[in-house]
Design a protein around this motif. Structure first.
Motif, mmCIF file in Angstrom:
data_model
loop_
_atom_site.group_PDB
_atom_site.id
_atom_site.type_symbol
_atom_site.label_atom_id
_atom_site.label_comp_id
_atom_site.label_asym_id
_atom_site.label_seq_id
_atom_site.Cartn_x
_atom_site.Cartn_y
_atom_site.Cartn_z
ATOM 1 N N LEU A 183 0.809 -1.210 0.000
ATOM 2 C CA LEU A 183 0.000 0.000 0.000
ATOM 3 C C LEU A 183 0.845 1.264 0.000
ATOM 4 O O LEU A 183 0.495 2.260 -0.650
ATOM 5 N N ALA A 184 1.950 1.241 0.730
ATOM 6 C CA ALA A 184 2.793 2.433 0.828
ATOM 7 C C ALA A 184 4.190 2.025 1.262
ATOM 8 O O ALA A 184 4.376 1.029 1.970
ATOM 9 N N VAL A 185 5.169 2.801 0.829
ATOM 10 C CA VAL A 185 6.565 2.611 1.230
ATOM 11 C C VAL A 185 7.098 3.967 1.657
ATOM 12 O O VAL A 185 7.202 4.888 0.843
ATOM 13 N N ASN A 186 7.417 4.106 2.940
ATOM 14 C CA ASN A 186 7.911 5.370 3.479
ATOM 15 C C ASN A 186 9.333 5.188 4.006
ATOM 16 O O ASN A 186 9.592 4.259 4.775
ATOM 17 N N ARG A 187 10.224 6.067 3.589
ATOM 18 C CA ARG A 187 11.645 5.937 3.931
ATOM 19 C C ARG A 187 12.011 6.893 5.068
ATOM 20 O O ARG A 187 11.646 8.075 5.058
ATOM 21 N N TYR A 188 12.762 6.344 6.049
ATOM 22 C CA TYR A 188 13.214 7.120 7.195
ATOM 23 C C TYR A 188 14.653 6.743 7.531
ATOM 24 O O TYR A 188 15.086 5.610 7.284
ATOM 25 N N ARG A 189 15.381 7.701 8.127
ATOM 26 C CA ARG A 189 16.647 7.349 8.766
ATOM 27 C C ARG A 189 16.330 6.559 10.027
ATOM 28 O O ARG A 189 15.243 6.675 10.602
ATOM 29 N N TYR A 217 19.891 -7.600 9.041
ATOM 30 C CA TYR A 217 20.755 -6.839 8.122
ATOM 31 C C TYR A 217 22.045 -6.465 8.859
ATOM 32 O O TYR A 217 22.219 -5.314 9.288
ATOM 33 N N PRO A 218 22.971 -7.407 9.052
ATOM 34 C CA PRO A 218 24.175 -7.115 9.839
ATOM 35 C C PRO A 218 25.060 -6.039 9.227
ATOM 36 O O PRO A 218 25.845 -5.402 9.948
ATOM 37 N N ALA A 219 24.959 -5.798 7.918
ATOM 38 C CA ALA A 219 25.788 -4.773 7.271
ATOM 39 C C ALA A 219 25.141 -3.396 7.289
ATOM 40 O O ALA A 219 25.724 -2.441 6.771
ATOM 41 N N MET A 220 23.972 -3.259 7.866
ATOM 42 C CA MET A 220 23.259 -1.988 7.858
ATOM 43 C C MET A 220 24.006 -0.948 8.693
ATOM 44 O O MET A 220 24.261 -1.161 9.879
ATOM 45 N N PRO A 221 24.395 0.209 8.114
ATOM 46 C CA PRO A 221 25.152 1.218 8.857
ATOM 47 C C PRO A 221 24.259 2.019 9.804
ATOM 48 O O PRO A 221 23.027 1.983 9.722
ATOM 49 N N ASP A 222 24.904 2.770 10.697
ATOM 50 C CA ASP A 222 24.155 3.561 11.675
ATOM 51 C C ASP A 222 23.322 4.656 11.022
ATOM 52 O O ASP A 222 22.303 5.076 11.580
ATOM 53 N N ASP A 223 23.756 5.154 9.863
ATOM 54 C CA ASP A 223 23.029 6.231 9.190
ATOM 55 C C ASP A 223 22.126 5.706 8.070
ATOM 56 O O ASP A 223 21.763 6.442 7.150
ATOM 57 N N ALA A 224 21.767 4.444 8.148
ATOM 58 C CA ALA A 224 20.967 3.827 7.088
ATOM 59 C C ALA A 224 19.583 4.471 6.996
ATOM 60 O O ALA A 224 19.021 4.932 7.986
ATOM 61 N N ARG A 225 19.058 4.450 5.788
ATOM 62 C CA ARG A 225 17.661 4.810 5.550
ATOM 63 C C ARG A 225 16.906 3.507 5.257
ATOM 64 O O ARG A 225 17.313 2.738 4.397
ATOM 65 N N VAL A 226 15.843 3.308 5.986
ATOM 66 C CA VAL A 226 15.072 2.087 5.844
ATOM 67 C C VAL A 226 13.672 2.419 5.357
ATOM 68 O O VAL A 226 13.196 3.545 5.493
ATOM 69 N N ASP A 227 13.023 1.403 4.773
ATOM 70 C CA ASP A 227 11.672 1.579 4.245
ATOM 71 C C ASP A 227 10.673 0.879 5.159
ATOM 72 O O ASP A 227 10.807 -0.317 5.444
ATOM 73 N N VAL A 228 9.668 1.621 5.586
ATOM 74 C CA VAL A 228 8.533 1.040 6.301
ATOM 75 C C VAL A 228 7.493 0.706 5.250
ATOM 76 O O VAL A 228 6.944 1.578 4.591
ATOM 77 N N VAL A 229 7.251 -0.592 5.076
ATOM 78 C CA VAL A 229 6.370 -1.092 4.015
ATOM 79 C C VAL A 229 5.026 -1.481 4.617
ATOM 80 O O VAL A 229 4.950 -2.368 5.489
ATOM 81 N N ASP A 230 3.961 -0.827 4.184
ATOM 82 C CA ASP A 230 2.598 -1.179 4.596
ATOM 83 C C ASP A 230 1.964 -2.046 3.525
ATOM 84 O O ASP A 230 2.048 -1.729 2.323
ATOM 85 N N PHE A 231 1.298 -3.112 3.937
ATOM 86 C CA PHE A 231 0.743 -4.059 2.961
ATOM 87 C C PHE A 231 -0.544 -4.662 3.506
ATOM 88 O O PHE A 231 -0.874 -4.525 4.683
ATOM 89 N N GLU A 232 -1.270 -5.338 2.620
ATOM 90 C CA GLU A 232 -2.451 -6.083 3.039
ATOM 91 C C GLU A 232 -2.620 -7.295 2.142
ATOM 92 O O GLU A 232 -2.217 -7.283 0.980
ATOM 93 N N VAL A 233 -3.209 -8.364 2.721
ATOM 94 C CA VAL A 233 -3.554 -9.537 1.932
ATOM 95 C C VAL A 233 -4.866 -9.278 1.234
ATOM 96 O O VAL A 233 -5.792 -8.704 1.797
ATOM 97 N N ARG A 234 -4.967 -9.681 -0.025
ATOM 98 C CA ARG A 234 -6.214 -9.501 -0.747
ATOM 99 C C ARG A 234 -7.290 -10.438 -0.229
ATOM 100 O O ARG A 234 -6.995 -11.577 0.067
#
Length: 234
Positions: A183-189, A217-234
């Motif tokens: 439904l939506a993908v929002n990116r945040y630090r 994600y062991p390689a993820m840096p401290d300043d990473a930007r991640v995506d919060v993914v909202d979804f639903e099953v049909r």
């Protein structure tokens, strides 16, 4: 990343088929691919001076003929005990366009590793008319929560997930994949994440969530930007 059990089966299938080759110079590489239903498809290359297709491209056709839908893992192996081999540039472009969420087995000093096809072909051109069906991967422990609708969000790092219809695929799980929609993908630090943005339940904390995220994600840096993914099953 290390191959899962299902991905090891793909590698083993490609290597077993490759071991039967060697007597015919027109067929020297075998490939295998896994679909979201858990089926493995295999094929060999067709070498020819006019540009016969690689095994990876032949197996895409074999899978399509079996109505496989999107593929989630691919491996190729050479004859004469050459073992696992990485795909050529043309194959990488085709895989990325037709199966953008594919993981590809590549050799390394520590054994086979699975790489997202997008990382094997960075900064590439995307064919706009390929109309590829997308796949959102989950650990199998989330199957019931996703199927029941109690889990409707997930945090991802460097997975390039678009909004729209998708197949929800649960790794190393015999249960059927689910159909749904992102439904939506929002990116945040990481330092911008809040309980509200993470959809945390009472008693959970951002710090604990990030610790769990780092295990995945062991390689993820401290300043990473991640995506919060909202979804639903049909």
């Amino acid at each position: 990343m290390q191959p899962l059990q299902s991905e090891l089966r793909v590698i083993e299938t490609a290597e077993a088929l490759a071991s039967t080759l060697g007597g015919d110079p027109n067929h020297t590489v075998a490939a295998a691919a896994l679909d979201t239903q858990g089926r493995i498809h295999s094929a060999v290359n067709v070498h020819h001076f006019t540009g016969g297709p690689c095994a990876e491209l032949v197996v895409l056709g074999v899978a399509a003929a079996a109505n496989a839908g999107p593929l989630v893992a691919m491996a190729a192996a050479g004859d004469r005990s050459r073992g696992l081999i990485p795909p050529c540039g043309r194959c990488r472009q085709v895989m990325l366009d037709l199966h953008p969420d594919l993981l590809v087995a590549v050799p390394s000093d520590v054994g086979p590793q699975m790489q997202p096809i997008a990382k094997l072909l960075p900064d590439t051109y995307f064919f706009p008319d390929s109309d590829a069906e997308r796949v959102l991967r989950f650990n199998r422990r989330y199957y019931e929560a996703v199927a029941e609708g109690t889990k409707t969000s997930s945090v991802r790092w460097e997975e390039l997930i678009p909004s729209g219809p998708a197949i929800f695929y649960f790794e190393d799980d015999d249960r059927p994949a689910l159909k749904g929609e992102v439904l939506a993908v929002n990116r945040y630090r990481l330092d911008e994440l809040t309980p509200e943005r993470l959809r945390l339940s009472d008693g959970d904390t951002v710090e604990r969530y990030i610790r769990g995220l780092r295990q995945h994600y062991p390689a993820m840096p401290d300043d990473a930007r991640v995506d919060v993914v909202d979804f639903e099953v049909r």
